[in-house]
Design a protein around this motif. Structure first.
Motif, PDB file in Angstrom:
ATOM      1  N   ILE A   1       1.250  -1.134   0.065  1.00 19.48           N
ATOM      2  CA  ILE A   1       0.055   0.116   0.297  1.00 19.48           C
ATOM      3  C   ILE A   1       1.463   1.396  -0.599  1.00 19.48           C
ATOM      4  O   ILE A   1       1.007   1.865   1.148  1.00 19.48           O
ATOM      5  CB  ILE A   1      -1.058  -0.004   0.800  1.00 19.48           C
ATOM      6  N   PRO A   2       1.456   1.861  -0.805  1.00 16.57           N
ATOM      7  CA  PRO A   2       2.106   2.849  -0.827  1.00 16.57           C
ATOM      8  C   PRO A   2       1.580   3.944  -0.855  1.00 16.57           C
ATOM      9  O   PRO A   2       1.444   5.161  -2.033  1.00 16.57           O
ATOM     10  CB  PRO A   2       3.060   2.364  -2.784  1.00 16.57           C
ATOM     11  N   HIS A   3       1.587   4.563   0.015  1.00 16.99           N
ATOM     12  CA  HIS A   3       1.188   5.856   0.878  1.00 16.99           C
ATOM     13  C   HIS A   3       1.875   6.479  -0.085  1.00 16.99           C
ATOM     14  O   HIS A   3       1.796   7.844  -0.153  1.00 16.99           O
ATOM     15  CB  HIS A   3       0.585   6.056   1.977  1.00 16.99           C
ATOM     16  N   ALA A   4       3.359   6.834   0.402  1.00 15.07           N
ATOM     17  CA  ALA A   4       4.562   7.536   0.096  1.00 15.07           C
ATOM     18  C   ALA A   4       5.596   7.484  -0.624  1.00 15.07           C
ATOM     19  O   ALA A   4       6.080   5.504  -0.837  1.00 15.07           O
ATOM     20  CB  ALA A   4       4.741   7.795   0.702  1.00 15.07           C
ATOM     21  N   VAL A   5       5.926   7.601  -2.493  1.00 14.70           N
ATOM     22  CA  VAL A   5       6.683   7.046  -2.603  1.00 14.70           C
ATOM     23  C   VAL A   5       7.932   7.882  -2.897  1.00 14.70           C
ATOM     24  O   VAL A   5       7.623   9.344  -2.875  1.00 14.70           O
ATOM     25  CB  VAL A   5       5.990   6.850  -4.450  1.00 14.70           C
ATOM     26  N   GLU A   6       9.035   7.282  -3.007  1.00 19.57           N
ATOM     27  CA  GLU A   6      10.003   8.272  -3.107  1.00 19.57           C
ATOM     28  C   GLU A   6      10.572   8.424  -4.115  1.00 19.57           C
ATOM     29  O   GLU A   6      10.091   8.098  -5.621  1.00 19.57           O
ATOM     30  CB  GLU A   6      11.576   7.327  -2.825  1.00 19.57           C
TER      31      GLU A   6
ATOM     32  N   GLY B   1      12.419  14.307  -3.475  1.00 16.78           N
ATOM     33  CA  GLY B   1      11.040  14.414  -2.573  1.00 16.78           C
ATOM     34  C   GLY B   1      10.556  12.481  -1.918  1.00 16.78           C
ATOM     35  O   GLY B   1      10.844  11.714  -2.899  1.00 16.78           O
ATOM     36  N   TYR B   2       8.885  13.292  -1.716  1.00 11.31           N
ATOM     37  CA  TYR B   2       8.315  11.663  -1.770  1.00 11.31           C
ATOM     38  C   TYR B   2       6.964  12.592  -2.015  1.00 11.31           C
ATOM     39  O   TYR B   2       6.524  13.352  -2.059  1.00 11.31           O
ATOM     40  CB  TYR B   2       8.904  11.001   0.267  1.00 11.31           C
ATOM     41  N   LEU B   3       5.847  11.407  -2.251  1.00 11.45           N
ATOM     42  CA  LEU B   3       4.998  11.955  -3.486  1.00 11.45           C
ATOM     43  C   LEU B   3       3.901  10.897  -2.011  1.00 11.45           C
ATOM     44  O   LEU B   3       4.254  10.100  -2.563  1.00 11.45           O
ATOM     45  CB  LEU B   3       4.151  11.594  -4.559  1.00 11.45           C
ATOM     46  N   ASN B   4       3.562  11.613  -1.197  1.00 14.41           N
ATOM     47  CA  ASN B   4       2.749  10.659   0.170  1.00 14.41           C
ATOM     48  C   ASN B   4       0.956  11.360  -0.576  1.00 14.41           C
ATOM     49  O   ASN B   4       0.497  11.895  -1.248  1.00 14.41           O
ATOM     50  CB  ASN B   4       2.811  11.727   1.093  1.00 14.41           C
ATOM     51  N   ARG B   5       0.180   9.798  -1.096  1.00 13.63           N
ATOM     52  CA  ARG B   5      -1.367  10.433  -1.871  1.00 13.63           C
ATOM     53  C   ARG B   5      -2.130  10.101  -0.882  1.00 13.63           C
ATOM     54  O   ARG B   5      -3.119  10.468  -1.353  1.00 13.63           O
ATOM     55  CB  ARG B   5      -1.010   8.571  -3.143  1.00 13.63           C
ATOM     56  N   SER B   6      -1.779   9.711   0.527  1.00 18.92           N
ATOM     57  CA  SER B   6      -3.008   9.553   1.659  1.00 18.92           C
ATOM     58  C   SER B   6      -3.085  10.999   1.903  1.00 18.92           C
ATOM     59  O   SER B   6      -4.303  11.749   2.778  1.00 18.92           O
ATOM     60  CB  SER B   6      -2.201   8.614   2.529  1.00 18.92           C
ATOM     61  N   GLU B   7      -2.382  12.194   1.590  1.00 18.21           N
ATOM     62  CA  GLU B   7      -2.992  13.351   1.739  1.00 18.21           C
ATOM     63  C   GLU B   7      -3.209  14.056   0.744  1.00 18.21           C
ATOM     64  O   GLU B   7      -3.320  13.841  -0.368  1.00 18.21           O
ATOM     65  CB  GLU B   7      -1.399  13.233   3.092  1.00 18.21           C
ATOM     66  N   GLY B   8      -3.022  15.723   1.182  1.00 15.84           N
ATOM     67  CA  GLY B   8      -3.855  16.741   0.499  1.00 15.84           C
ATOM     68  C   GLY B   8      -4.382  17.916   1.167  1.00 15.84           C
ATOM     69  O   GLY B   8      -3.048  18.151   2.097  1.00 15.84           O
ATOM     70  N   TYR B   9      -5.144  18.882   1.146  1.00 19.20           N
ATOM     71  CA  TYR B   9      -5.211  19.969   2.057  1.00 19.20           C
ATOM     72  C   TYR B   9      -6.894  20.487   1.165  1.00 19.20           C
ATOM     73  O   TYR B   9      -7.656  19.105   1.720  1.00 19.20           O
ATOM     74  CB  TYR B   9      -4.879  20.492   0.618  1.00 19.20           C
ATOM     75  N   THR B  10      -7.155  20.886   2.680  1.00 18.21           N
ATOM     76  CA  THR B  10      -8.883  21.225   3.093  1.00 18.21           C
ATOM     77  C   THR B  10      -8.408  23.145   2.811  1.00 18.21           C
ATOM     78  O   THR B  10      -8.074  23.930   2.437  1.00 18.21           O
ATOM     79  CB  THR B  10      -8.471  21.316   5.098  1.00 18.21           C
ATOM     80  N   ARG B  11     -10.246  23.181   1.924  1.00 17.96           N
ATOM     81  CA  ARG B  11     -10.451  24.354   1.794  1.00 17.96           C
ATOM     82  C   ARG B  11     -11.055  24.671   3.032  1.00 17.96           C
ATOM     83  O   ARG B  11     -11.682  24.665   3.690  1.00 17.96           O
ATOM     84  CB  ARG B  11     -11.514  23.946   0.151  1.00 17.96           C
ATOM     85  N   SER B  12     -10.096  25.673   3.166  1.00 12.40           N
ATOM     86  CA  SER B  12     -10.005  25.886   4.617  1.00 12.40           C
ATOM     87  C   SER B  12     -11.270  27.392   4.422  1.00 12.40           C
ATOM     88  O   SER B  12     -12.210  26.644   6.627  1.00 12.40           O
ATOM     89  CB  SER B  12      -8.473  26.617   5.043  1.00 12.40           C
ATOM     90  N   ALA B  13     -10.925  28.743   4.277  1.00 13.10           N
ATOM     91  CA  ALA B  13     -11.935  29.652   4.344  1.00 13.10           C
ATOM     92  C   ALA B  13     -13.912  28.758   4.216  1.00 13.10           C
ATOM     93  O   ALA B  13     -14.825  29.032   4.960  1.00 13.10           O
ATOM     94  CB  ALA B  13     -12.037  30.631   3.656  1.00 13.10           C
ATOM     95  N   ASP B  14     -13.458  27.948   3.595  1.00  9.63           N
ATOM     96  CA  ASP B  14     -14.757  27.651   2.827  1.00  9.63           C
ATOM     97  C   ASP B  14     -15.720  26.047   3.944  1.00  9.63           C
ATOM     98  O   ASP B  14     -16.345  26.699   4.738  1.00  9.63           O
ATOM     99  CB  ASP B  14     -15.092  26.654   1.948  1.00  9.63           C
ATOM    100  N   ALA B  15     -15.068  25.217   4.754  1.00 11.20           N
ATOM    101  CA  ALA B  15     -15.007  25.017   6.531  1.00 11.20           C
ATOM    102  C   ALA B  15     -14.983  25.559   7.036  1.00 11.20           C
ATOM    103  O   ALA B  15     -16.272  25.001   7.350  1.00 11.20           O
ATOM    104  CB  ALA B  15     -13.662  24.301   6.454  1.00 11.20           C
ATOM    105  N   VAL B  16     -14.695  26.749   7.239  1.00 16.01           N
ATOM    106  CA  VAL B  16     -14.845  27.672   8.564  1.00 16.01           C
ATOM    107  C   VAL B  16     -16.573  27.917   8.076  1.00 16.01           C
ATOM    108  O   VAL B  16     -17.566  28.061   9.000  1.00 16.01           O
ATOM    109  CB  VAL B  16     -14.093  29.358   8.714  1.00 16.01           C
ATOM    110  N   LYS B  17     -16.667  28.528   7.056  1.00 18.56           N
ATOM    111  CA  LYS B  17     -17.704  28.775   6.812  1.00 18.56           C
ATOM    112  C   LYS B  17     -19.263  27.966   6.608  1.00 18.56           C
ATOM    113  O   LYS B  17     -20.197  28.079   7.086  1.00 18.56           O
ATOM    114  CB  LYS B  17     -17.873  29.253   4.920  1.00 18.56           C
TER     115      LYS B  17
END
Ligand code: FAD
Length: 429
Positions: free
Chosen positions: A119-124, A147-163
């Motif tokens: 389960i290659p979450h992170a690839v070198e 680098g490393y690519l970690n496919r289990s991570e990402g980002y959150t739409r921050s202001a949208d989440a607060v709203k």
């Protein structure tokens, strides 16, 4: 004092901690919750969460935070939180010139070692060609990048989440008192020689009584709880954006979060505004120079509370050295954007502690009537989906079970000194 679901609770600050606390308390059956915020609408211009995107990652040097990061990501994929999470992957890079970010890079490396195939979450990824196999949009030279690519991570739409979360809470009966007059808390109200916090006084002169007050003021914590300034300081980092056309924006959809940890970070652009958000990494800035009084570094310089004025004063400027690093990052990754003007530039403030640990605790000698949430160290938006649970646990158990999150007693520490040697990569965050 023991709390139950009928406790009258004030939460000051409608940023990500305040809202997460309201969310988890409301879900647990607490029905008398009032959120105060100095801004007329959420997210506030003073909130560190008032941003397009924030990284959601679990790669920490400390397994304690790795586990929490994984739990938070799992929660972001559910119900009310799911609209805001994007599992694009997270590409952590070190450029050829990166030396003082080695500690953070090691953290990504050890995570990759701990999560191997099948389960290659992170690839070198070693070198430009391997990086481009996964991120074809990065057409720059990527000179000496690895680098490393970690496919289990990402980002959150921050202001949208607060709203979005604040709107949901309002529908579920959480009261919101907003605005620079009604919603801005001027001071806390105490009884019995300051032994018990009994409510808040807002700028319009109204006193509101509560059984429990939770302060979640982000970088502004020491305005209402000055002793926080003994172990918390306000720190800021630059944020800027690049305006794209609809076509350019489409080209960059699916891009993982690109974090060259010695240069900066950028995100998949937002299709609505067509803005690509970028920041420079580094030790950040505080509001005063070493050697000056502690209390001044505890707060951002522009703590007037007048959102309009503060926005006008704090916007449109970022330090030239940071701008240069962001340009170098674009030049190496997306060279067709390297010369484009930055728009919506601002310094974004959050609160930090000497050890990068959080503070989630009762303020001593207040008979457990006052809780502070602080020291979020530039990395707590990702925990918004779960951190209110920790506040609930604190209320219900009456004590902070994690020593690392307890109120810090002892001698005040001048946090500036920690970062003067330029090595900012060793802390938790
Ligand atoms: C540049 C930058 C980049 C970051 N990147 C990431 C990232 O990639 N990933 C991540 O997980 N985290 C990130 N963070 C951290 C994250 O944004 C913070 O941890 C989080 O926003 C802190 O939430 P908070 O609720 O404590 O404070 P805030 O979100 O700042 O909210 C504080 C609230 O208090 C209100 N307030 C202040 N004073 C008063 C008063 N007197 N009365 C009423 N209301 C008041 C403000 O209006 C505001 O709404 C970053 C932070 C910065 C600065």
């Amino acid at each position: 004092m023991a709390y139950d679901t009928s406790t009258r609770i004030a939460i000051i600050g409608g940023g990500c901690w305040g809202l997460s606390t309201a969310y988890h308390l409301e879900r647990a059956g607490y029905f008398d919750i009032t959120v105060f915020d100095q801004s007329s609408e959420l997210p506030s211009s003073q909130s560190a969460a008032n941003d397009l995107d924030k990284i959601s990652r679990a790669q920490y040097a400390d397994e304690f935070y790795t586990d929490l990061g994984l739990e938070a990501i799992a929660e972001w994929k559910k119900g009310d939180w799911a609209p805001y999470f994007h599992q694009t992957g997270h590409l952590i890079l070190l450029s050829g010139s990166g030396t003082n970010a080695q500690g953070m890079f090691e953290c990504a490396a050890s995570y990759a070692r701990a999560n191997p195939s099948p389960i290659p979450h992170a690839v070198e990824l070693n070198g430009p060609e391997e990086i481009r196999q996964y991120c074809w949009q990065l057409t720059g030279n990527l000179t000496d990048f690895r680098g490393y690519l970690n496919r289990s991570e990402g980002y959150t739409r921050s202001a949208d989440a607060v709203k979005g979360i604040s709107a949901k809470l309002a529908k579920r009966g959480v009261r919101f008192v907003l605005g620079p007059s009604k919603g801005r808390v001027q001071n806390l109200v105490y009884a019995g020689d300051g032994q018990r916090c009994t409510g808040v006084r807002t700028h319009d002169g109204t006193t509101h009584s509560f059984e429990l007050v939770v302060c979640a003021l982000g970088a502004y914590g020491a305005t209402l709880v000055p002793k926080l300034g003994q172990f918390c300081m306000a720190r800021c980092w630059p944020v800027a954006h690049v305006q794209l056309t609809a076509e350019e924006c489409a080209v960059l959809q699916g891009l993982p979060v690109v974090g060259a940890i010695d240069l900066g970070i950028f995100f998949e652009p937002d299709p609505e505004t067509r803005l690509l958000r970028i920041t420079a990494l580094g030790a950040g800035y505080c509001s005063d120079l070493p050697g000056t009084k502690l209390a001044r570094t505890a707060l951002p310089p522009l703590a007037s509370g007048d959102a309009g004025q503060d926005k006008a004063l704090s916007g449109y400027y970022i330090p030239a050295a940071d701008e240069a690093r962001m340009r170098r990052l674009l030049d190496q990754t997306l060279p067709w954007l390297a010369g484009r003007p930055f728009v919506r530039k601002q310094m974004c403030w959050s609160s930090d502690t000497v050890d990068s640990e959080l503070c989630i605790d009762f303020v001593p000698n207040t008979d457990r009537s006052l809780v502070v949430l602080s020291g979020n160290s530039g990395h707590e938006l990702k925990m918004m989906s779960i951190l209110g649970k920790w506040v609930r646990e604190l209320l219900e158990s009456g004590r902070q079970k994690h020593a690392r999150w307890a109120w810090r007693n002892g001698k005040p520490v001048h946090l500036n000194k920690l970062y003067l040697n330029g090595d900012w990569s060793g802390g938790v965050s």
